[in-house]
Design an enzyme around this catalytic site. Structure first.
Site, PDB file in Angstrom:
ATOM      1  N   GLY A  11       0.994  -1.122   0.151  1.00 18.93           N
ATOM      2  CA  GLY A  11       0.009  -0.034   0.011  1.00 18.93           C
ATOM      3  C   GLY A  11       0.882   1.147   0.217  1.00 18.93           C
ATOM      4  N   ASP A 127      -0.565   2.691   8.698  1.00 10.68           N
ATOM      5  CA  ASP A 127      -0.937   1.860   9.946  1.00 10.68           C
ATOM      6  C   ASP A 127      -0.036   1.930  10.942  1.00 10.68           C
ATOM      7  OD1 ASP A 127      -2.945   1.117   8.278  1.00 10.68           O
ATOM      8  OD2 ASP A 127      -1.974  -0.924   7.474  1.00 10.68           O
TER       9      ASP A 127
END
Length: 319
Positions: A11, A127
């Site tokens: 990502g 994250d």
């Protein structure tokens, strides 16, 4: 080592371009040739590789996403795929690799290192879930994006006297939800690191309603459950008009904050230094505001530390 490669995988996260820029220019400063590998490990297997000069990474530090693009690659997870990747690297005379990404990217880098090809990992993920580092590239930008959304949603929640449930990313880590919830003044924050207590949440909502509170914000990390599922559970327990907002991939985009630009620059430059000095298998991170490097296996065997004092504080302040 006279020739290295750099790739971004998994990502994307804001600040990756700053890390790419730093790695390229740091290497050139040390008179080392740099090759950009496009589309991550998939591009590596396809030989999508080209030499980068200092000017090729100009005017990208302020851009979100990644200049080198990114892709998932199941084939690279196989031993045959990894051997083919090393063949491509040797074909281009590349002697070491800087890998910018998250957990999956690190696993690929470690596999290459164990096969004798040195790699260094740079933590690029919103994250903030990589063990061994306090912060990852992209976390701060995503955090600010979420806070901005919370502020705007709260205006509507106030106007219509509703309870809004906002679902945020983070995979199995609650850092984004926790930090954004505290900064955004959320009444309830649900994170994977704390067991979900439905009765406690309902009790808090009811207490707020009794003291005249006409709206509230609930932040739920995707690793706990979906916002829609939570909304159904709440409506089955208490009479509150709820609305759901799933922020989705808006959290991964946008121009990186100053902090992520600096973090990307520090990490990218340090990765080149470590790669030139050692056999690879190292990861770059930040501990106690100092840039460090550590054994990459810690990223798989260690646990990410969530600051639970922030969770306690959020509950105390949202009475």
């Amino acid at each position: 080592m006279k020739r290295i490669g750099v790739l971004t995988s998994g990502g994307d996260s804001p600040g990756m371009n700053a890390a790419v820029r730093a790695a390229v220019r740091k290497a050139i400063f040390h008179e080392v040739e740099v090759f950009g590998i496009y589309y991550g490990y998939q591009g590596l297997l396809a030989g999508n590789i080209e030499r980068l000069e200092a000017g090729d990474v100009g005017d990208i530090i302020q851009r979100g996403g990644t200049k080198l693009y990114s892709a998932r690659c199941e084939e690279f997870k196989t031993e045959d795929g990894q051997n083919r990747a090393i063949e491509q690297l040797k074909k281009h005379g590349i002697e070491g690799l800087v890998v910018i990404g998250g957990d999956g990217s690190y696993r690929g880098a470690m596999a290459l290192t164990q096969k004798g090809f040195p790699c260094v990992g740079v933590p690029g993920t919103i994250d903030n879930d990589i063990p061994g580092t306090d912060y990852t590239i992209g976390f701060d930008t995503a955090l600010n994006t979420i806070i901005e959304a919370i502020d705007k949603i709260r205006d509507t929640a106030t106007s219509h006297e509703r309870t809004f449930i906002i679902e945020v990313m983070g995979r199995d880590a609650g850092d984004l939800a926790l930090w954004a919830g505290l900064a955004g003044g959320a009444e309830t924050i649900l994170i994977p690191e704390v067991d979900f207590d439905m009765e406690d949440m309902i009790d808090r909502l009811q207490k707020g309603k009794k003291r005249g509170k006409k709206h509230s914000i609930i932040i739920v990390a995707e690793g706990v459950m979906s916002a829609n599922k939570l909304a159904d559970m709440i409506q089955g327990k208490v009479e509150l008009e709820t609305r759901v907002s799933v922020l989705g991939h808006i959290q991964r985009g946008g121009s990186p904050t100053g902090r992520d630009r600096v973090l990307g620059s520090l990490f990218g430059a340090r990765a080149v230094e470590v790669l030139l000095d050692g056999p690879g298998g190292r990861a770059i991170g930040m501990k106690n505001h100092q840039v460090v490097d550590y054994d990459m296996t810690k990223a798989f065997t260690g646990e990410h530390d969530t600051d639970m004092s922030l969770y306690t504080l959020s509950k105390e302040l949202s009475i």
